[in-house]
Structure formats: C-alpha cells, structure tokens
Design a protein around this motif. Structure first.
Motif, PDB file in Angstrom:
ATOM      1  N   SER A   1       0.690  -1.277  -0.106  1.00  0.00           N
ATOM      2  CA  SER A   1       0.100  -0.143   0.023  1.00  0.00           C
ATOM      3  C   SER A   1       0.760   1.272   0.047  1.00  0.00           C
ATOM      4  CB  SER A   1      -0.944   0.057   1.178  1.00  0.00           C
ATOM      5  OG  SER A   1      -1.779  -1.058   1.135  1.00  0.00           O
ATOM      6  N   PHE A   2       1.970   1.311   0.804  1.00  0.00           N
ATOM      7  CA  PHE A   2       2.696   2.485   1.054  1.00  0.00           C
ATOM      8  C   PHE A   2       3.176   2.655  -0.291  1.00  0.00           C
ATOM      9  CE2 PHE A   2       6.935   4.403   1.737  1.00  0.00           C
ATOM     10  CZ  PHE A   2       6.636   5.410   2.316  1.00  0.00           C
ATOM     11  N   PHE A   3       3.983   1.744  -0.850  1.00  0.00           N
ATOM     12  CA  PHE A   3       4.678   1.909  -2.343  1.00  0.00           C
ATOM     13  C   PHE A   3       3.882   2.169  -3.496  1.00  0.00           C
ATOM     14  CE2 PHE A   3       8.165   0.195   0.317  1.00  0.00           C
ATOM     15  CZ  PHE A   3       9.148   1.040  -0.079  1.00  0.00           C
ATOM     16  N   SER A   4       2.519   1.895  -3.225  1.00  0.00           N
ATOM     17  CA  SER A   4       1.446   2.083  -4.335  1.00  0.00           C
ATOM     18  C   SER A   4       0.820   3.388  -4.381  1.00  0.00           C
ATOM     19  CB  SER A   4       0.152   1.137  -4.124  1.00  0.00           C
ATOM     20  OG  SER A   4       0.626  -0.412  -4.177  1.00  0.00           O
ATOM     21  N   VAL A   5       0.903   4.159  -3.122  1.00  0.00           N
ATOM     22  CA  VAL A   5       0.708   5.405  -3.070  1.00  0.00           C
ATOM     23  C   VAL A   5       1.734   6.352  -3.172  1.00  0.00           C
ATOM     24  CG1 VAL A   5      -0.694   7.182  -1.714  1.00  0.00           C
ATOM     25  CG2 VAL A   5      -1.308   4.724  -1.719  1.00  0.00           C
ATOM     26  N   ASN A   6       2.970   5.992  -2.988  1.00  0.00           N
ATOM     27  CA  ASN A   6       4.214   6.744  -2.770  1.00  0.00           C
ATOM     28  C   ASN A   6       4.400   7.386  -3.924  1.00  0.00           C
ATOM     29  OD1 ASN A   6       6.463   7.637  -1.097  1.00  0.00           O
ATOM     30  ND2 ASN A   6       7.708   6.664  -2.602  1.00  0.00           N
ATOM     31  N   PRO A   7       4.411   6.961  -4.953  1.00  0.00           N
ATOM     32  CA  PRO A   7       4.774   7.629  -6.292  1.00  0.00           C
ATOM     33  C   PRO A   7       3.712   8.962  -6.606  1.00  0.00           C
ATOM     34  CG  PRO A   7       4.610   5.312  -7.054  1.00  0.00           C
ATOM     35  CD  PRO A   7       4.242   5.589  -5.537  1.00  0.00           C
ATOM     36  N   TYR A   8       2.566   8.833  -6.253  1.00  0.00           N
ATOM     37  CA  TYR A   8       1.657   9.805  -6.364  1.00  0.00           C
ATOM     38  C   TYR A   8       2.136  11.023  -5.267  1.00  0.00           C
ATOM     39  CZ  TYR A   8      -2.880  12.339  -6.879  1.00  0.00           C
ATOM     40  OH  TYR A   8      -3.705  13.357  -6.895  1.00  0.00           O
ATOM     41  N   LEU A   9       2.650  10.559  -4.247  1.00  0.00           N
ATOM     42  CA  LEU A   9       2.993  11.636  -3.256  1.00  0.00           C
ATOM     43  C   LEU A   9       4.160  12.245  -3.742  1.00  0.00           C
ATOM     44  CD1 LEU A   9       2.613   9.479   0.101  1.00  0.00           C
ATOM     45  CD2 LEU A   9       0.857  11.092  -0.734  1.00  0.00           C
TER      46      LEU A   9
ATOM     47  N   ALA B  49      -2.329   5.805   6.821  1.00  0.00           N
ATOM     48  CA  ALA B  49      -2.329   7.360   6.689  1.00  0.00           C
ATOM     49  C   ALA B  49      -0.949   7.936   7.559  1.00  0.00           C
ATOM     50  CB  ALA B  49      -3.735   7.784   7.119  1.00  0.00           C
ATOM     51  N   SER B  50      -0.844   7.477   8.673  1.00  0.00           N
ATOM     52  CA  SER B  50       0.133   7.977   9.633  1.00  0.00           C
ATOM     53  C   SER B  50       1.704   8.089   8.811  1.00  0.00           C
ATOM     54  CB  SER B  50       0.278   7.146  10.773  1.00  0.00           C
ATOM     55  OG  SER B  50       0.896   5.797  10.405  1.00  0.00           O
ATOM     56  N   LEU B  51       1.643   7.116   7.714  1.00  0.00           N
ATOM     57  CA  LEU B  51       3.259   7.194   6.934  1.00  0.00           C
ATOM     58  C   LEU B  51       2.975   8.075   5.694  1.00  0.00           C
ATOM     59  CD1 LEU B  51       3.405   3.293   7.092  1.00  0.00           C
ATOM     60  CD2 LEU B  51       4.667   4.903   8.602  1.00  0.00           C
ATOM     61  N   MET B  52       1.640   8.346   5.525  1.00  0.00           N
ATOM     62  CA  MET B  52       1.584   9.118   3.931  1.00  0.00           C
ATOM     63  C   MET B  52       1.268  10.488   4.276  1.00  0.00           C
ATOM     64  SD  MET B  52      -0.532   6.310   2.187  1.00  0.00           S
ATOM     65  CE  MET B  52      -0.023   4.727   2.262  1.00  0.00           C
ATOM     66  N   LEU B  53       0.759  11.063   5.637  1.00  0.00           N
ATOM     67  CA  LEU B  53       0.516  12.542   5.659  1.00  0.00           C
ATOM     68  C   LEU B  53       1.607  13.146   5.770  1.00  0.00           C
ATOM     69  CD1 LEU B  53      -2.372  12.040   8.526  1.00  0.00           C
ATOM     70  CD2 LEU B  53      -2.650  12.445   6.230  1.00  0.00           C
ATOM     71  N   ALA B  54       2.834  13.197   6.269  1.00  0.00           N
ATOM     72  CA  ALA B  54       3.971  13.760   5.950  1.00  0.00           C
ATOM     73  C   ALA B  54       4.370  14.240   4.872  1.00  0.00           C
ATOM     74  CB  ALA B  54       5.011  13.102   6.518  1.00  0.00           C
ATOM     75  N   PRO B  55       4.198  13.145   3.568  1.00  0.00           N
ATOM     76  CA  PRO B  55       4.690  13.805   2.218  1.00  0.00           C
ATOM     77  C   PRO B  55       3.740  14.641   1.818  1.00  0.00           C
ATOM     78  CG  PRO B  55       5.059  11.589   2.410  1.00  0.00           C
ATOM     79  CD  PRO B  55       4.321  11.701   3.755  1.00  0.00           C
ATOM     80  N   ILE B  56       2.124  14.509   2.135  1.00  0.00           N
ATOM     81  CA  ILE B  56       1.383  15.319   1.754  1.00  0.00           C
ATOM     82  C   ILE B  56       1.530  16.892   2.327  1.00  0.00           C
ATOM     83  CG2 ILE B  56      -1.356  15.795   2.005  1.00  0.00           C
ATOM     84  CD1 ILE B  56      -1.699  13.023   2.162  1.00  0.00           C
ATOM     85  N   CYS B  57       1.631  16.882   3.659  1.00  0.00           N
ATOM     86  CA  CYS B  57       1.859  18.323   4.342  1.00  0.00           C
ATOM     87  C   CYS B  57       3.125  18.855   3.779  1.00  0.00           C
ATOM     88  CB  CYS B  57       1.973  18.104   5.947  1.00  0.00           C
ATOM     89  SG  CYS B  57       0.401  17.472   6.483  1.00  0.00           S
ATOM     90  N   LEU B  58       4.246  18.288   3.673  1.00  0.00           N
ATOM     91  CA  LEU B  58       5.444  18.753   3.242  1.00  0.00           C
ATOM     92  C   LEU B  58       5.463  19.185   1.777  1.00  0.00           C
ATOM     93  CD1 LEU B  58       7.902  16.631   5.131  1.00  0.00           C
ATOM     94  CD2 LEU B  58       7.228  18.910   5.799  1.00  0.00           C
ATOM     95  N   GLY B  59       4.726  18.281   0.810  1.00  0.00           N
ATOM     96  CA  GLY B  59       4.648  18.487  -0.474  1.00  0.00           C
ATOM     97  C   GLY B  59       3.755  19.591  -0.927  1.00  0.00           C
ATOM     98  N   LEU B  60       2.705  19.823  -0.088  1.00  0.00           N
ATOM     99  CA  LEU B  60       1.637  20.841  -0.599  1.00  0.00           C
ATOM    100  C   LEU B  60       1.789  22.056   0.138  1.00  0.00           C
ATOM    101  CD1 LEU B  60      -1.562  18.455  -1.200  1.00  0.00           C
ATOM    102  CD2 LEU B  60       0.098  19.556  -2.941  1.00  0.00           C
ATOM    103  N   TYR B  61       2.147  22.223   1.415  1.00  0.00           N
ATOM    104  CA  TYR B  61       1.966  23.402   2.221  1.00  0.00           C
ATOM    105  C   TYR B  61       3.316  23.965   2.728  1.00  0.00           C
ATOM    106  CZ  TYR B  61      -2.775  21.947   2.278  1.00  0.00           C
ATOM    107  OH  TYR B  61      -4.128  21.306   1.669  1.00  0.00           O
ATOM    108  N   THR B  62       4.207  23.524   1.883  1.00  0.00           N
ATOM    109  CA  THR B  62       5.681  24.115   2.201  1.00  0.00           C
ATOM    110  C   THR B  62       6.250  24.503   1.036  1.00  0.00           C
ATOM    111  OG1 THR B  62       6.995  22.144   2.159  1.00  0.00           O
ATOM    112  CG2 THR B  62       5.826  22.729   4.480  1.00  0.00           C
TER     113      THR B  62
END
Length: 285
Positions: free
Chosen positions: A29-37, A106-119
């Motif tokens: 699951s992590f590596f399935s979503v990671n390219p999108y992140l 979600a706990s492993l994927m929220l950090a790239p979302i926050c850092l990628g979009l809001y910084t």
C-alpha cells in the motif's frame, strides 16, 4: 497488479502469520501511493506558477482539493488492502481492523502530503523528511521485535499507530508489551494524526514569528521616521509637502520651526530671483 501478486503468493495463509500478512500488505500500500505523493512537489510548483499567471486562480483552494484527492486515494488503496487481506486470511476482519489499517497507512503518508503541498521545500527535502515517519516506525514502534529495545527508549512505541495495530492483531497481541486494555483504536487514530499536529504547530510558530518580526521592523521604521534628521531630509527633498506627511505620521520634531525655515528659504530664493539684473538685448532696443 501488486495486490494481484500478493493475492497469489499469500493465498491460504494460516492463522499465526497475521503479522507477516499485515506487514507485507502495508508495504505494498505504501509503495502504491508513494509515486503519487512524490509528484505533489512538482504539481505545487506548476500550480503556483499557473495561478500567478492567470491571477484569478486560488492557490489555497487548489491545494485543498488536491489534499482531498490524495486522501481519497489513500482510502481506496487501504480498502483494497483490507479486502485482499480478507481473501488470504480470515482472522483480520472487523470494522475496527479496517479503520486501524486505514489510519496506520495514513500515518505514513500524511507527512509527504503536508510537506509537498503546504511548504516551499524542494523534492529532495520532501523525500528525506517525508520518509522519517516510516523509518521512525521501524526503529521505535517495537513491532518488528516485540518487547525488544533499551528501557526508556522503547517507551516511544506509544507514539506510533503501528504499535496499537499490532496490539489488535491476533497471535502477536500477546507478545506486545504494555498494550492498552481499552480504547486501543482511539489511541491508534490519535497517534496517526501526530504528524499533522506537529506540522500545524511548526507552521503556526513560524507564522507567529514572521508576524512579530514584521511588527518589530515596522516599529523600528516608524521610530526612525520620528527623528530630526529624517524630517530635515524630507523637507530638503520635498519642501512644504513633506510637512503634511510628517504631521500625518505624528512626528515629534518641531514642525513649526521647520515650516518657518522652509518659508524663509523660499523667500530668500524669491528675493534672489528679483534682485537679478535684467539684460536687454540689442535686438530688443
């Protein structure tokens, strides 16, 4: 495709292998979503440039919509993971287990979302910092070696949702040290949102610091505008117009004396101009 291979290779898993099935499915699951992140940084840069060019496009709204889309993708991948796990083993079922898997992912994927979009961080920085929750989970959650770790340091396991997930997993829950007797799912959800809470605190602190620094700079600029040197320079450059500006900003200098000096200087200039001899050319005569 990845979950198809998972289904084929983990088919008919026996009770007692729940932890292995859970870890394998979580990695997929992590590596399935990671390219999108990882492409969120490029999307953010492109979106900001486009918004500044079009002027009417809202950057905040675009980021909010992109966040919702990414969260929806995490929800879909986690749902597929839960369904595939039900097919290969029948001891990881239930509504609580579904939400536990969802928030653990979600706990492993929220950090790239926050850092990628809001910084404004670069792709390399987002990759490094965004991988920290995954690495810290491996080191400190004690789920890869239940009960192991240095005393005191292993208490950090309570900060990770994976620890609470394993406390809900059959065959390994008895091996986990210090599992809560109740409200396990609640603790899992709260720990999964820890990254978001830390991010909001840091962003809020930085915004407050910028606000205080801006206020300090404005106050320093205002104080510098109250000096006699500034007033004399303004009068020298702009004459009587500067007096109105100085009065408007509440300058503490003696504006009356400055006004008198401006008028006397003006009178002297007028007198000098009137005393100049008038020359008459021969052609006029």
């Amino acid at each position: 495709f990845a979950f198809g291979l998972f289904l084929l290779t983990f088919w008919n898993s026996q009770p007692g292998s729940e932890a292995l099935v859970l870890i394998a499915a979580g990695i997929i699951s992590f590596f399935s979503v990671n390219p999108y992140l990882l492409q969120l940084v490029d999307w953010r840069i492109f979106m900001i440039e486009e918004a500044e060019a079009l002027l009417h496009s809202s950057k905040s709204m675009n980021k909010f919509l992109k966040t919702n889309l990414t969260v929806l993708l995490i929800l879909i991948i986690s749902s597929i993971q839960f369904g595939i796990m039900q097919a290969v083993i029948d001891t990881l079922s239930g509504v609580d287990m579904y939400f536990a898997i969802l928030f653990d992912n979600a706990s492993l994927m929220l950090a790239p979302i926050c850092l990628g979009l809001y910084t404004n961080l670069s792709l390399q920085a987002v990759q490094i910092l965004g991988a920290f929750p995954f690495l810290m989970m491996i080191f400190f959650s004690t789920t890869f070696s239940p009960g192991a770790g240095v005393d005191g340091l292993k208490n950090l396991r309570y900060l990770f949702s994976r620890y609470y997930l394993f406390c809900m997993t059959p065959s390994v829950d008895v091996m986990m040290e210090g599992c809560p007797e109740s409200n396990n799912l609640l603790y899992l959800i709260l720990s999964s949102l820890l990254i978001v809470f830390i991010f909001l605190v840091v962003i809020g602190g930085m915004a407050l610091h910028r606000k205080l620094q801006k206020k300090k700079n404005s106050e320093f600029k205002r104080q510098s505008m109250m000096t006699m040197e500034y007033a004399e320079l303004q009068v020298e450059l702009f004459g009587e117009k500067a007096l109105k500006k100085l009065k408007h900003i509440g300058s503490n200098v003696d504006l009356k004396s400055l006004e008198n000096s401006v008028r006397s200087k003006s009178m002297e200039d007028d007198g000098t101009s009137s005393d100049e001899p008038v020359t008459v050319s021969d052609e006029t005569v």
